[in-house]
Design a protein around this motif. Structure first.
Motif, PDB file in Angstrom:
ATOM      1  N   GLU A  91      32.811  33.216  30.903  1.00  0.00           N
ATOM      2  CA  GLU A  91      33.751  33.774  31.879  1.00  0.00           C
ATOM      3  C   GLU A  91      33.158  33.960  33.280  1.00  0.00           C
ATOM      4  OE1 GLU A  91      36.584  36.384  30.185  1.00  0.00           O
ATOM      5  OE2 GLU A  91      36.813  37.487  32.060  1.00  0.00           O
ATOM      6  N   GLU A  92      31.940  34.498  33.334  1.00  0.00           N
ATOM      7  CA  GLU A  92      31.299  34.739  34.645  1.00  0.00           C
ATOM      8  C   GLU A  92      31.170  33.462  35.455  1.00  0.00           C
ATOM      9  OE1 GLU A  92      28.124  38.083  33.392  1.00  0.00           O
ATOM     10  OE2 GLU A  92      27.386  36.431  34.629  1.00  0.00           O
ATOM     11  N   MET A  93      30.750  32.416  34.738  1.00  0.00           N
ATOM     12  CA  MET A  93      30.580  31.101  35.373  1.00  0.00           C
ATOM     13  C   MET A  93      31.932  30.575  35.851  1.00  0.00           C
ATOM     14  SD  MET A  93      28.473  28.484  35.949  1.00  0.00           S
ATOM     15  CE  MET A  93      28.593  26.720  36.270  1.00  0.00           C
ATOM     16  N   GLN A  94      32.953  30.697  35.021  1.00  0.00           N
ATOM     17  CA  GLN A  94      34.278  30.174  35.366  1.00  0.00           C
ATOM     18  C   GLN A  94      34.849  30.890  36.598  1.00  0.00           C
ATOM     19  OE1 GLN A  94      35.978  27.572  33.721  1.00  0.00           O
ATOM     20  NE2 GLN A  94      34.214  27.229  32.391  1.00  0.00           N
ATOM     21  N   LEU A  95      34.521  32.180  36.722  1.00  0.00           N
ATOM     22  CA  LEU A  95      34.991  32.940  37.897  1.00  0.00           C
ATOM     23  C   LEU A  95      34.367  32.389  39.180  1.00  0.00           C
ATOM     24  CD1 LEU A  95      35.086  36.729  37.041  1.00  0.00           C
ATOM     25  CD2 LEU A  95      36.876  35.361  38.148  1.00  0.00           C
ATOM     26  N   ARG A  96      33.080  32.106  39.117  1.00  0.00           N
ATOM     27  CA  ARG A  96      32.411  31.532  40.304  1.00  0.00           C
ATOM     28  C   ARG A  96      32.966  30.145  40.594  1.00  0.00           C
ATOM     29  NH1 ARG A  96      27.804  33.872  37.802  1.00  0.00           N
ATOM     30  NH2 ARG A  96      27.119  31.860  36.978  1.00  0.00           N
ATOM     31  N   VAL A  97      33.191  29.369  39.528  1.00  0.00           N
ATOM     32  CA  VAL A  97      33.728  28.009  39.701  1.00  0.00           C
ATOM     33  C   VAL A  97      35.090  28.075  40.394  1.00  0.00           C
ATOM     34  CG1 VAL A  97      34.598  25.982  38.460  1.00  0.00           C
ATOM     35  CG2 VAL A  97      32.472  27.056  37.719  1.00  0.00           C
ATOM     36  N   ARG A  98      35.906  29.023  39.954  1.00  0.00           N
ATOM     37  CA  ARG A  98      37.251  29.168  40.525  1.00  0.00           C
ATOM     38  C   ARG A  98      37.167  29.428  42.031  1.00  0.00           C
ATOM     39  NH1 ARG A  98      41.575  33.874  39.710  1.00  0.00           N
ATOM     40  NH2 ARG A  98      43.452  32.651  40.093  1.00  0.00           N
ATOM     41  N   ASN A  99      36.248  30.317  42.423  1.00  0.00           N
ATOM     42  CA  ASN A  99      36.095  30.621  43.848  1.00  0.00           C
ATOM     43  C   ASN A  99      35.638  29.408  44.635  1.00  0.00           C
ATOM     44  OD1 ASN A  99      36.943  33.230  43.617  1.00  0.00           O
ATOM     45  ND2 ASN A  99      34.891  34.024  43.183  1.00  0.00           N
ATOM     46  N   PHE A 100      34.748  28.609  44.055  1.00  0.00           N
ATOM     47  CA  PHE A 100      34.306  27.391  44.757  1.00  0.00           C
ATOM     48  C   PHE A 100      35.435  26.374  44.879  1.00  0.00           C
ATOM     49  CE2 PHE A 100      29.799  28.688  44.177  1.00  0.00           C
ATOM     50  CZ  PHE A 100      29.412  28.540  45.513  1.00  0.00           C
ATOM     51  N   PHE A 101      36.226  26.237  43.814  1.00  0.00           N
ATOM     52  CA  PHE A 101      37.371  25.315  43.899  1.00  0.00           C
ATOM     53  C   PHE A 101      38.294  25.731  45.042  1.00  0.00           C
ATOM     54  CE2 PHE A 101      37.133  23.641  39.331  1.00  0.00           C
ATOM     55  CZ  PHE A 101      37.008  22.325  39.711  1.00  0.00           C
ATOM     56  N   ARG A 102      38.519  27.034  45.151  1.00  0.00           N
ATOM     57  CA  ARG A 102      39.416  27.514  46.208  1.00  0.00           C
ATOM     58  C   ARG A 102      38.846  27.217  47.578  1.00  0.00           C
ATOM     59  NH1 ARG A 102      41.774  33.246  44.105  1.00  0.00           N
ATOM     60  NH2 ARG A 102      43.445  32.344  42.863  1.00  0.00           N
ATOM     61  N   ARG A 103      37.537  27.415  47.710  1.00  0.00           N
ATOM     62  CA  ARG A 103      36.894  27.119  48.998  1.00  0.00           C
ATOM     63  C   ARG A 103      37.024  25.624  49.331  1.00  0.00           C
ATOM     64  NH1 ARG A 103      30.432  27.942  50.354  1.00  0.00           N
ATOM     65  NH2 ARG A 103      30.387  26.442  52.051  1.00  0.00           N
ATOM     66  N   ILE A 104      36.800  24.781  48.330  1.00  0.00           N
ATOM     67  CA  ILE A 104      36.910  23.333  48.562  1.00  0.00           C
ATOM     68  C   ILE A 104      38.340  22.998  48.996  1.00  0.00           C
ATOM     69  CG2 ILE A 104      36.808  21.055  47.469  1.00  0.00           C
ATOM     70  CD1 ILE A 104      34.735  22.341  45.470  1.00  0.00           C
ATOM     71  N   GLY A 105      39.326  23.588  48.295  1.00  0.00           N
ATOM     72  CA  GLY A 105      40.732  23.345  48.619  1.00  0.00           C
ATOM     73  C   GLY A 105      41.047  23.735  50.048  1.00  0.00           C
ATOM     74  N   GLU A 106      40.559  24.893  50.467  1.00  0.00           N
ATOM     75  CA  GLU A 106      40.815  25.346  51.853  1.00  0.00           C
ATOM     76  C   GLU A 106      40.187  24.387  52.846  1.00  0.00           C
ATOM     77  OE1 GLU A 106      39.376  29.371  51.940  1.00  0.00           O
ATOM     78  OE2 GLU A 106      40.948  29.975  50.522  1.00  0.00           O
ATOM     79  N   GLU A 107      38.990  23.952  52.557  1.00  0.00           N
ATOM     80  CA  GLU A 107      38.322  23.020  53.473  1.00  0.00           C
ATOM     81  C   GLU A 107      39.036  21.673  53.506  1.00  0.00           C
ATOM     82  OE1 GLU A 107      33.870  24.976  53.113  1.00  0.00           O
ATOM     83  OE2 GLU A 107      34.097  22.828  52.822  1.00  0.00           O
TER      84      GLU A 107
END
Ligand code: DGP
Length: 233
Positions: A164-180
């Protein structure tokens, strides 16, 4: 034979997302629906565990082998480059490519790795660099799901990143990539990024996916295949 009008090429569609988001089911449903509708389409999945590089990735993910974090990251990228020419040729020949995971997983998962103190092991930019210049998708559908929903669906599996901890960080990175990607669609190779609420009923998600993909495959795409994260066509 291509069924597209004029000199158009077929679109490159990527479905990205977190583990337990239903991404793999929806990708194969989309592929079946396209072919049932008489549209030429090929299904691709990364990591492609069938190649020599893919077999090394598979054994790393199942924790039957250990590899340096940099080395495994480069193998994931090499696994995508192995298919780059094939993907481009298919698109130019009028066959749509539907892809389960791509370079965005590469960044999101590798950049989410942390050491025992919680410090990142690999910088974001370093994670992106090996994938610069890959065929750029025309459309990325990011399947977003909260950890709570993923838990309701039976939680994660046994593989290395399914915590779960890893997936939470992954989710935040995906969002950052999407915004960029949103901010620099042109310099990113013309990719359009759309976030899908993957926590809903399967049929609702399928309906939305088809609504976004169907016009693109019917219309076709003008111009050459873009190059990911470069300004060149
Ligand atoms: P899947 O076969 O879709 O369940 O993906 C396998 C796992 O590998 C999943 O947890 C996501 C992760 N993954 C996919 N691509 C990459 C990549 O390029 N880099 C890293 N570090 N992990 C990836």
């Amino acid at each position: 034979m291509s069924t597209l009008p004029g000199k158009k090429r077929a679109p490159f569609i990527v479905i990205e997302g977190l583990d337990r988001s239903g991404k793999t089911t929806q990708t194969s449903k989309l592929h079946s629906r396209l072919t049932e509708n008489g549209i030429d389409a090929t299904l691709v999945k990364f990591p492609d565990r069938t190649t020599a590089i893919g077999k090394m990735i598979d054994s790393y993910l199942r924790s039957t082998s250990e590899l340096d974090d940099h080395a495994i990251h480069l193998l994931f990228s090499a696994n995508r480059w192995e298919l780059a020419t094939t993907i481009e040729k298919l698109l130019l020949a009028g066959t749509a490519v539907v892809c389960d995971r791509y370079a965005f997983s590469g960044i999101a998962f590798s950049a989410s790795k942390v050491d025992s103190t919680g410090a990142p092991l690999l910088p974001f930019e370093w994670c992106r660099d090996p994938d610069v210049g890959l065929p750029a998708p025309d459309l990325v559908l990011f399947f977003d799901i909260t950890p709570e929903k993923a838990r309701e669906r039976g939680g994660y599996g046994e593989e290395r990143y399914e915590k779960e901890e890893m997936q939470l960080r992954v989710r935040n990175f995906f969002r950052r990539i999407g915004e960029e990607m949103d901010g620099e669609a042109q310099s990113a190779g013309g990719t359009r990024w759309i976030s899908i609420d993957a926590g809903r009923e399967r049929e609702e998600v399928e309906h939305d996916v088809w609504g976004l993909v169907e016009p693109l495959v019917t219309r076709g795409v003008d111009g050459p295949v873009g190059k990911l994260w470069t300004k060149d066509p």
